[in-house]
Enzyme design. Structure first.
Site, PDB file in Angstrom:
ATOM      1  N   CYS A   1     -42.548  44.070   2.566  1.00  0.00           N
ATOM      2  CA  CYS A   1     -43.422  45.250   2.645  1.00  0.00           C
ATOM      3  C   CYS A   1     -44.839  44.839   3.045  1.00  0.00           C
ATOM      4  O   CYS A   1     -45.404  43.896   2.490  1.00  0.00           O
ATOM      5  CB  CYS A   1     -43.435  45.963   1.299  1.00  0.00           C
ATOM      6  SG  CYS A   1     -44.474  47.417   1.306  1.00  0.00           S
TER       7      CYS A   1
ATOM      8  N   CYS B   1     -49.627  45.317  -2.954  1.00  0.00           N
ATOM      9  CA  CYS B   1     -49.619  45.676  -4.384  1.00  0.00           C
ATOM     10  C   CYS B   1     -49.418  44.386  -5.199  1.00  0.00           C
ATOM     11  O   CYS B   1     -48.374  43.723  -5.069  1.00  0.00           O
ATOM     12  CB  CYS B   1     -48.513  46.664  -4.688  1.00  0.00           C
ATOM     13  SG  CYS B   1     -48.469  48.030  -3.516  1.00  0.00           S
TER      14      CYS B   1
ATOM     15  N   CYS C   1     -46.151  43.466  -7.052  1.00  0.00           N
ATOM     16  CA  CYS C   1     -44.843  43.748  -6.467  1.00  0.00           C
ATOM     17  C   CYS C   1     -44.185  42.530  -5.813  1.00  0.00           C
ATOM     18  O   CYS C   1     -44.735  41.919  -4.890  1.00  0.00           O
ATOM     19  CB  CYS C   1     -44.961  44.864  -5.450  1.00  0.00           C
ATOM     20  SG  CYS C   1     -43.352  45.361  -4.819  1.00  0.00           S
TER      21      CYS C   1
ATOM     22  N   CYS D   1     -32.004  57.061  -8.065  1.00  0.00           N
ATOM     23  CA  CYS D   1     -33.277  56.886  -7.354  1.00  0.00           C
ATOM     24  C   CYS D   1     -33.151  55.752  -6.340  1.00  0.00           C
ATOM     25  O   CYS D   1     -32.726  54.642  -6.676  1.00  0.00           O
ATOM     26  CB  CYS D   1     -34.370  56.570  -8.374  1.00  0.00           C
ATOM     27  SG  CYS D   1     -35.957  56.250  -7.600  1.00  0.00           S
TER      28      CYS D   1
ATOM     29  N   CYS E   1     -33.542  61.082  -6.229  1.00  0.00           N
ATOM     30  CA  CYS E   1     -34.954  60.741  -6.114  1.00  0.00           C
ATOM     31  C   CYS E   1     -35.100  59.647  -5.054  1.00  0.00           C
ATOM     32  O   CYS E   1     -34.198  58.832  -4.867  1.00  0.00           O
ATOM     33  CB  CYS E   1     -35.456  60.248  -7.468  1.00  0.00           C
ATOM     34  SG  CYS E   1     -37.156  59.656  -7.429  1.00  0.00           S
TER      35      CYS E   1
ATOM     36  N   CYS F   1     -42.479  62.755  -9.117  1.00  0.00           N
ATOM     37  CA  CYS F   1     -42.311  61.705 -10.124  1.00  0.00           C
ATOM     38  C   CYS F   1     -43.488  60.755  -9.909  1.00  0.00           C
ATOM     39  O   CYS F   1     -43.595  60.115  -8.857  1.00  0.00           O
ATOM     40  CB  CYS F   1     -40.984  60.996  -9.893  1.00  0.00           C
ATOM     41  SG  CYS F   1     -40.799  59.510 -10.887  1.00  0.00           S
TER      42      CYS F   1
ATOM     43  N   ARG G   1     -40.707  58.696 -18.603  1.00  0.00           N
ATOM     44  CA  ARG G   1     -39.651  57.689 -18.416  1.00  0.00           C
ATOM     45  C   ARG G   1     -40.167  56.306 -18.791  1.00  0.00           C
ATOM     46  O   ARG G   1     -41.161  55.827 -18.227  1.00  0.00           O
ATOM     47  CB  ARG G   1     -39.173  57.705 -16.959  1.00  0.00           C
ATOM     48  CG  ARG G   1     -38.007  56.758 -16.693  1.00  0.00           C
ATOM     49  CD  ARG G   1     -37.374  57.019 -15.344  1.00  0.00           C
ATOM     50  NE  ARG G   1     -37.023  58.415 -15.232  1.00  0.00           N
ATOM     51  CZ  ARG G   1     -37.496  59.236 -14.312  1.00  0.00           C
ATOM     52  NH1 ARG G   1     -38.303  58.778 -13.380  1.00  0.00           N
ATOM     53  NH2 ARG G   1     -37.156  60.501 -14.288  1.00  0.00           N
TER      54      ARG G   1
END
Ligand code: SAM
Ligand code: DTB
Ligand code: SF4
Length: 709
Positions: free
Chosen positions: A53, A57, A60, A97, A129, A189, A261
């Site tokens: 990616c 972040c 991550c 998801c 999701c 979400c 969650r």
């Protein structure tokens, strides 16, 4: 208490910092009020495109900026994804998801495949999701059409701490995607991570941001950082479990309806810590041995924990009933509205009132409240129990009508259940099929509907264009039937005033009858607040004037003032008066009490008109047109629906309740803000609002500012 969206950081901190047991107890009480206490939603996660990616972040493992053990892989095959969803469903998951390590979605083959995955999972009867990074509006619409239930897009942390974690996209980028998701009708979400080195204030800041989303996200994932070797945050200290409990409990209190969650990081938590989180309001978890790329507790371990705690998996969502052909048509039309920015949703009042019709603040007046309290203590019936012609004609309504007639200086008055009922009823009853009605093009929908129902010929004249009207009257000088001219005295979307004197003289000249809707003038204009006719001391009384009690009077219902003959005829013939249960007598008490305030506190109407003039001056100085407004209603015309919505939403986020008005309520190309002022606004609030409005219009709709005032 209703849901709140305006928590201050201090308020959130105060909740977050309460003694832990008191905090959990309060959260559990909220949990009990809004959810089943023994239900746990089980969700399953699948990384459909892993690693590589471009975002940075810091938490991550999938970011291409860091060297981790994650092996990059391209988009999975649709059939494999479907099989994984099927297995998850068998294991008890109600929601599936799919995550892709993308910065943003690109149109083309991969996105088409994702849409197909969404369709297939939806067909399995699970909630679907996706979390795919940033989305365009069109992409959000396409996902909605494919059957997506929810879109996960986290704010992750407070706006202040965010730049320490991510530099390749902004907080604002995140909020924009969330808005697009919302607009497409997909549920949101959105949550964050704790344990990244943020302070308590940052955690409260994140929760405050989440709770400011309106509506609240339907699901709020709270992740504990999974420390992955190779990422910049791999060396962080694990946060104390009680901090997680606090975050969960605070989320539960701030966003009572949302699913909270307990997401990543459960492997680092003891069973007891998880149990405390569930007690504090967490009612959803991810099950399955893997999250996206990192491990999750074993399925058996989770089943054991849930059964020990007496928690049962939430059932699969009820399959939607197959859409009837008519519903499919309605859904398609709604979709079309969304795409044109013309879809409306309900939104309860919040922030400073700059949009209601409670111009004098009487919906909150203590004197009116006491009158209602006294009436209740005296045993007033709570319902009217029938239509006025049956048992619903209570003494309080009769007394109100006498009072209203005195207020208006008319022979009589007749109360209706709403302004809409009054206009449709009066016009369809008094106007015969062989009449001609001259109606201002901007008249309210209730007038339009009333004329239509009368069956009379309708002549629309351009807004307040008396020359055109006169020419039309001349053309029909020999008209055999009756003639009526219908106008509003203060126009509800433009705030301008009808030239009633000239209209009255045209009526005299051409033998027409005048009907004036004084809805927005009542309580505001005239030395006694009786309306614009009173303001201009017009003595030739129209056939009927219509007034609402739900605007400046702060109550409910409407009334007509007219002659005794007209009243008697309406009582006998007017369908919207006859075939409906009468207003509760308590409403009559409220309206009468409001009328008393109008008589005794004339400063209120002066204050409203002064504030309106002040705001108009501010806008004019900034070259923003307010049209021909001369009243408490100030239009700020922005043109496209998209711009009007964007400006309104921006002001709403800053705490000012302004609403966008779009076609068909106003003509195409004239979408606007309809700003109203009320007597309760402080000068400083109005000035702040004026400054922000100018700044926002300049930023989002610069073409609405002409170069010269
Ligand atoms: N690329 C998409 C995005 O950023 O929205 C989708 C996937 S991303 C993995 C989804 C969320 O997982 C992130 O927003 C973050 O909150 C959470 N997450 C990612 N790595 C994590 C970690 N190591 N520990 C805890 N949560 C993590
Ligand atoms: C969310 O807030 N947590 C989930 C879900 N949304 C997509 C993802 C957690 C990922 C944890 C790190 C990993 O497994 O890669
Ligand atoms: Fe990419 Fe999402 Fe990971 Fe950020 S969290 S690096 S956007 S996959």
């Amino acid at each position: 208490m209703g849901l709140r969206y305006d928590w201050t950081l201090e308020e959130v901190m105060e909740i977050y910092d309460r003694p832990l047991l008191a905090l959990v107890e309060e959260a559990r009480a909220v949990h009990r009020r809004y959810h089943g206490l023994d239900e746990m939603q089980q969700c399953s996660l699948l990384s459909i495109k892993t690693g590589g990616c471009p975002e940075d972040c810091a938490y991550c493992p999938q970011s291409a900026h860091y060297e981790t053990d994650v092996e990059a892989a391209g988009l999975m095959d649709v059939a494999e994804v479907e099989a994984a969803a099927q297995r998850a469903r068998e294991a008890g998951a109600a929601r599936f998801c799919m995550g892709a390590a993308w910065r943003q979605v690109h149109d083309g083959h991969d996105f088409d495949q994702v849409l197909e995955m969404v369709r297939r999972v939806a067909r399995l009867g699970m909630e679907v999701c996706c979390t795919l990074g940033m989305l365009s509006q069109e992409q959000a619409f396409r996902l909605a059409q494919a059957g997506l239930t929810a879109y996960n897009h986290n704010l992750d942390t407070s706006p202040e701490f965010y730049p320490n974690i991510i530099t390749t996209r902004t907080y604002q980028d995140r909020l924009q995607t969330l808005e697009r998701v919302r607009r497409a009708g997909i549920t949101v979400c959105c949550g964050g991570i704790i344990g990244m080195g943020e302070t308590k204030r940052d955690r409260a800041g994140l929760l405050q941001q989440l709770a400011a989303l309106d509506p609240h996200p339907e699901s709020v994932p709270i992740n504990v950082l999974v420390r992955v070797a190779g990422t910049p945050l791999s060396g962080q200290q694990a946060p104390p479990a009680f901090e997680l409990v606090r975050a969960v409990a605070t989320a539960r209190i701030l966003m009572p309806r949302s699913k909270v969650r307990l997401s990543a990081g459960r492997r680092s938590l003891s069973a007891e810590a998880q149990a405390l989180c569930f007690l504090a309001g967490a009612n959803s978890i991810f099950i399955g041995e893997k999250l996206l790329t990192t491990p999750n507790p074993e399925i058996e371990e989770d089943q054991q924990l849930l059964s020990q705690l007496g928690l049962k998996p939430e059932a699969l969502p009820k399959p939607p009933a197959p859409a009837l052909p008519v519903e499919a048509r309605l859904a398609a039309e709604l979709d079309h509205l969304r795409r044109k920015n013309l879809h409306r949703t309900l939104r309860s009042p919040r922030g400073y009132d700059l949009s209601s019709n409670d111009y004098l603040g009487l919906s909150q007046h203590p004197g009116v409240r006491s009158a209602l309290r006294r009436a209740l203590d005296d045993g007033i019936p709570l319902g009217s129990t029938g239509s006025r012609l049956l048992r619903g004609d209570h003494e309080q309504v009769q007394a109100l009508e006498e009072r209203l007639a005195r207020f208006k200086g008319s022979e009589s008055a007749l109360v209706f259940n709403s302004g809409y009922d009054a206009n449709t009823g009066i016009l369809s009853t008094l106007v015969c099929g062989d009449a001609v009605v001259f109606s201002d093009r901007l008249n309210h929908a209730s007038i339009v509907d009333g004329i239509r129902a009368s069956g009379a010929e309708k002549v629309l004249f351009p807004h307040l264009d008396l020359d055109y009207l006169k020419a039309q009257l001349e053309r029909r000088a020999r008209w055999k039937g009756e003639k009526f001219i219908v106008v509003e005295s203060v126009y509800s979307m433009d705030g301008d005033l009808a030239p009633l004197r000239e209209l009255a003289s045209l009526c005299q000249q051409f033998g027409a009858h005048l009907i004036v809707d004084e809805a927005h003038a009542t309580g505001i204009f005239g030395p006694r607040g009786a309306g614009l006719l009173e303001e201009w001391a017009l003595t030739a009384f129209p056939l009927v004037t219509v007034h609402t009690s739900g605007k400046a009077l702060g109550s409910f219902g409407a009334f007509a003032s007219c002659s005794r003959i007209v009243r008697d005829y309406l009582v006998n013939r007017c369908r919207s008066f006859i075939f409906t249960t009468a207003l509760p007598p308590l409403v009559a008490v409220q309206t009468a009490a409001a009328l008393r305030v109008i008589e005794t506190e004339p400063w209120r109407r002066q204050r409203v008109l002064d504030l309106a003039a002040r705001l108009r001056t501010r806008l004019r100085e900034a070259c923003i047109s307010t049209g021909r407004s001369q009243s408490q209603i100030i239009p700020v015309i922005l043109g496209s629906a998209e711009k009007a919505v964007a400006v309104a939403e921006s002001l709403q986020r800053a705490g000012f309740d302004v609403r966008a008005i779009r076609p068909p309520t106003v003509p195409e190309g004239t979408a606007r803000l309809r700003v109203t002022v009320n007597a309760g606004l402080e000068d400083s609030v109005l000035d702040d609002f004026g400054d922000l409005l100018v700044e926002t219009v300049r930023r989002l709709a610069p073409e609405a500012c002409s170069s010269s005032p």
